[in-house]
Design a protein around this motif. Structure first.
Motif, PDB file in Angstrom:
ATOM      1  N   UNK B  23       0.851  -1.184   0.000  1.00 10.13           N
ATOM      2  CA  UNK B  23       0.000   0.000   0.000  1.00 10.13           C
ATOM      3  C   UNK B  23       0.881   1.225   0.000  1.00 10.13           C
ATOM      4  N   UNK B  24       0.624   2.137  -0.939  1.00 16.13           N
ATOM      5  CA  UNK B  24       1.522   3.269  -1.084  1.00 16.13           C
ATOM      6  C   UNK B  24       0.778   4.604  -1.080  1.00 16.13           C
ATOM      7  N   UNK B  25       1.527   5.658  -0.868  1.00 13.36           N
ATOM      8  CA  UNK B  25       0.985   7.015  -0.928  1.00 13.36           C
ATOM      9  C   UNK B  25       2.069   7.952  -1.425  1.00 13.36           C
ATOM     10  N   UNK B  26       1.657   9.102  -1.886  1.00 20.08           N
ATOM     11  CA  UNK B  26       2.603  10.108  -2.359  1.00 20.08           C
ATOM     12  C   UNK B  26       2.886  10.052  -3.844  1.00 20.08           C
ATOM     13  N   UNK B  27       2.301   9.108  -4.547  1.00 22.02           N
ATOM     14  CA  UNK B  27       2.454   9.042  -5.994  1.00 22.02           C
ATOM     15  C   UNK B  27       1.273   8.260  -6.568  1.00 22.02           C
ATOM     16  N   UNK B  28       1.137   8.379  -7.902  1.00 18.85           N
ATOM     17  CA  UNK B  28       0.084   7.665  -8.600  1.00 18.85           C
ATOM     18  C   UNK B  28       0.691   6.615  -9.513  1.00 18.85           C
ATOM     19  N   UNK B  29       0.071   5.457  -9.556  1.00 18.76           N
ATOM     20  CA  UNK B  29       0.539   4.380 -10.426  1.00 18.76           C
ATOM     21  C   UNK B  29      -0.298   4.360 -11.709  1.00 18.76           C
ATOM     22  N   UNK B  30      -0.833   5.519 -12.087  1.00 23.31           N
ATOM     23  CA  UNK B  30      -1.583   5.629 -13.325  1.00 23.31           C
ATOM     24  C   UNK B  30      -0.718   6.184 -14.447  1.00 23.31           C
ATOM     25  N   UNK B  31       0.451   6.704 -14.101  1.00 23.03           N
ATOM     26  CA  UNK B  31       1.267   7.404 -15.083  1.00 23.03           C
ATOM     27  C   UNK B  31       2.489   6.596 -15.488  1.00 23.03           C
ATOM     28  N   UNK B  32       2.965   6.852 -16.687  1.00 22.21           N
ATOM     29  CA  UNK B  32       4.199   6.208 -17.137  1.00 22.21           C
ATOM     30  C   UNK B  32       5.365   6.813 -16.373  1.00 22.21           C
ATOM     31  N   UNK B  33       6.472   6.071 -16.327  1.00 19.38           N
ATOM     32  CA  UNK B  33       7.646   6.578 -15.637  1.00 19.38           C
ATOM     33  C   UNK B  33       7.706   6.217 -14.170  1.00 19.38           C
ATOM     34  N   UNK B  34       6.629   5.623 -13.673  1.00 21.03           N
ATOM     35  CA  UNK B  34       6.544   5.241 -12.267  1.00 21.03           C
ATOM     36  C   UNK B  34       6.226   3.751 -12.185  1.00 21.03           C
ATOM     37  N   UNK B  35       6.741   3.087 -11.161  1.00 16.30           N
ATOM     38  CA  UNK B  35       6.433   1.684 -10.978  1.00 16.30           C
ATOM     39  C   UNK B  35       6.586   1.260  -9.535  1.00 16.30           C
ATOM     40  N   UNK B  36       6.186   0.036  -9.266  1.00 18.75           N
ATOM     41  CA  UNK B  36       6.386  -0.578  -7.954  1.00 18.75           C
ATOM     42  C   UNK B  36       6.984  -1.959  -8.169  1.00 18.75           C
ATOM     43  N   UNK B  37       8.060  -2.224  -7.467  1.00 21.34           N
ATOM     44  CA  UNK B  37       8.730  -3.514  -7.570  1.00 21.34           C
ATOM     45  C   UNK B  37       8.755  -4.243  -6.247  1.00 21.34           C
ATOM     46  N   UNK B  38       9.068  -5.535  -6.320  1.00 22.31           N
ATOM     47  CA  UNK B  38       9.210  -6.370  -5.124  1.00 22.31           C
ATOM     48  C   UNK B  38      10.603  -6.985  -5.105  1.00 22.31           C
ATOM     49  N   UNK B  39      11.169  -6.990  -3.924  1.00 20.08           N
ATOM     50  CA  UNK B  39      12.501  -7.550  -3.691  1.00 20.08           C
ATOM     51  C   UNK B  39      12.425  -8.349  -2.388  1.00 20.08           C
ATOM     52  N   UNK B  59       4.629  -5.505 -17.027  1.00 22.58           N
ATOM     53  CA  UNK B  59       5.020  -6.379 -15.914  1.00 22.58           C
ATOM     54  C   UNK B  59       6.291  -7.139 -16.274  1.00 22.58           C
ATOM     55  N   UNK B  60       7.212  -7.185 -15.316  1.00 24.09           N
ATOM     56  CA  UNK B  60       8.457  -7.904 -15.505  1.00 24.09           C
ATOM     57  C   UNK B  60       8.673  -8.815 -14.309  1.00 24.09           C
ATOM     58  N   UNK B  61       9.203 -10.009 -14.596  1.00 20.15           N
ATOM     59  CA  UNK B  61       9.404 -11.009 -13.536  1.00 20.15           C
ATOM     60  C   UNK B  61      10.819 -11.555 -13.572  1.00 20.15           C
ATOM     61  N   UNK B  62      11.298 -11.936 -12.385  1.00 20.98           N
ATOM     62  CA  UNK B  62      12.567 -12.644 -12.310  1.00 20.98           C
ATOM     63  C   UNK B  62      12.472 -13.909 -13.149  1.00 20.98           C
ATOM     64  N   UNK B  63      13.411 -14.115 -14.075  1.00 21.18           N
ATOM     65  CA  UNK B  63      13.339 -15.324 -14.930  1.00 21.18           C
ATOM     66  C   UNK B  63      13.292 -16.618 -14.124  1.00 21.18           C
ATOM     67  N   UNK B  64      13.989 -16.658 -12.995  1.00 15.86           N
ATOM     68  CA  UNK B  64      14.054 -17.905 -12.227  1.00 15.86           C
ATOM     69  C   UNK B  64      12.770 -18.189 -11.457  1.00 15.86           C
ATOM     70  N   UNK B  65      11.915 -17.181 -11.270  1.00 15.97           N
ATOM     71  CA  UNK B  65      10.685 -17.357 -10.493  1.00 15.97           C
ATOM     72  C   UNK B  65       9.432 -17.033 -11.290  1.00 15.97           C
ATOM     73  N   UNK B  66       9.604 -16.753 -12.561  1.00  8.62           N
ATOM     74  CA  UNK B  66       8.504 -16.262 -13.386  1.00  8.62           C
ATOM     75  C   UNK B  66       7.262 -17.141 -13.341  1.00  8.62           C
ATOM     76  N   UNK B  67       7.465 -18.461 -13.331  1.00  6.88           N
ATOM     77  CA  UNK B  67       6.321 -19.378 -13.369  1.00  6.88           C
ATOM     78  C   UNK B  67       5.505 -19.334 -12.081  1.00  6.88           C
ATOM     79  N   UNK B  68       6.053 -18.791 -11.020  1.00  7.47           N
ATOM     80  CA  UNK B  68       5.386 -18.780  -9.717  1.00  7.47           C
ATOM     81  C   UNK B  68       4.858 -17.405  -9.314  1.00  7.47           C
ATOM     82  N   UNK B  69       5.236 -16.369 -10.029  1.00  3.42           N
ATOM     83  CA  UNK B  69       4.931 -15.004  -9.621  1.00  3.42           C
ATOM     84  C   UNK B  69       3.813 -14.371 -10.441  1.00  3.42           C
ATOM     85  N   UNK B  70       3.006 -13.547  -9.756  1.00  3.72           N
ATOM     86  CA  UNK B  70       2.043 -12.686 -10.422  1.00  3.72           C
ATOM     87  C   UNK B  70       2.041 -11.342  -9.699  1.00  3.72           C
ATOM     88  N   UNK B  71       2.111 -10.266 -10.457  1.00  2.00           N
ATOM     89  CA  UNK B  71       2.049  -8.929  -9.875  1.00  2.00           C
ATOM     90  C   UNK B  71       0.891  -8.181 -10.527  1.00  2.00           C
TER      91      UNK B  71
END
Lengths: 106, 128
Positions: B23-39, B59-71
């Motif tokens: 959950x985030x605040x202070x920006x919008x994820x409707x615009x290009x140039x912005x993203x949210x990643x997981x580490x 959407x981009x996924x780690x190649x080694x975990x791609x089959x298990x991940x959904x964002x």
């Protein structure tokens, strides 16, 4: 996948020392290399991006250099607050982190 | 002021699916140039990049975990959800979400996502 190899993995230094950490990419990543500092139990904080650009608010004793496959992070005049673990990250193709370098007090 | 916070279960059983919310605040994820990643970060080990979703829904996924991940993202509720299937004890660790901004190379005109603001992280343990 691009692999990132960081060295050394552990470094013992004194306050005031000049410290250098190296990061090597398995293929060219141009200048798409960032450095982060992480303290125990905390999230990483961004120090440097595009190999050598200091993030706003980061002290000037931190500097970065390199391009292609070889990169370095230098801390000139180590301060007590700098004892932490440092990670490099390539963000040229997806993303990959190095194994980390723990900087401890000698 | 950009802030992000991870939430979800702190204990999951092997074979289960992990679902985490950022959950985030202070920006919008409707615009290009912005993203949210997981580490993520196993205890005492290095950081591992997992996934990224942009404001344009790229959407981009780690190649080694791609089959298990959904964002996925909900731009109205200001959150990003990460799912990781078939959990195993080796998936134990702290999961971070992070804001990305578009970082330009003024010489070439190329750009890539830079992870500049991070959440505090959530420790997830996989155990029966």
């Amino acid at each position: 996948d691009i692999q990132m190899t960081q060295s050394p993995s552990f470094l013992s230094a004194s306050v005031g020392d000049r410290v250098t950490i190296t990061c090597r990419a398995s293929q060219s990543i141009s200048v798409w290399l960032a450095w982060y500092q992480q303290k125990p139990g905390k999230a990483p904080t961004l120090l440097i991006y595009q190999s050598s650009t200091l993030e706003t608010g980061v002290p000037s004793r931190f500097s970065g250099s390199g391009s292609g496959t070889e990169f370095t992070l230098t801390i000139s005049g180590l301060q007590p607050d700098d004892f932490a673990t440092y990670y490099c990250q390539q963000y040229y193709s997806f993303s990959t982190f190095g194994g980390g370098t723990k900087v401890e007090i000698k | 002021q950009i802030t992000l916070k991870e939430s979800g279960p702190t204990l999951v059983k092997p074979t289960q699916t992990l679902t985490l919310t950022c959950t985030f605040s202070g920006f919008s994820l409707k615009t290009s140039g912005v993203g949210v990643g997981w580490i993520r970060q196993p205890p005492g080990k290095a950081l591992e990049w997992l996934a990224l979703i942009s404001g344009t829904d790229d959407r981009r996924y780690s190649p080694s975990l791609k089959s298990r991940l959904t964002i996925t993202k909900d731009t109205y509720r200001n959150w990003v959800v990460l799912s990781l299937t078939s959990m195993d004890p080796v998936d134990t660790g702290t999961y971070f979400c992070a804001h990305t901004r578009r970082d330009y190379d003024v010489v070439t005109g190329d750009y890539n996502p830079l992870y500049d603001y991070w959440g505090q992280g959530i420790l997830v343990t996989v155990s029966s």
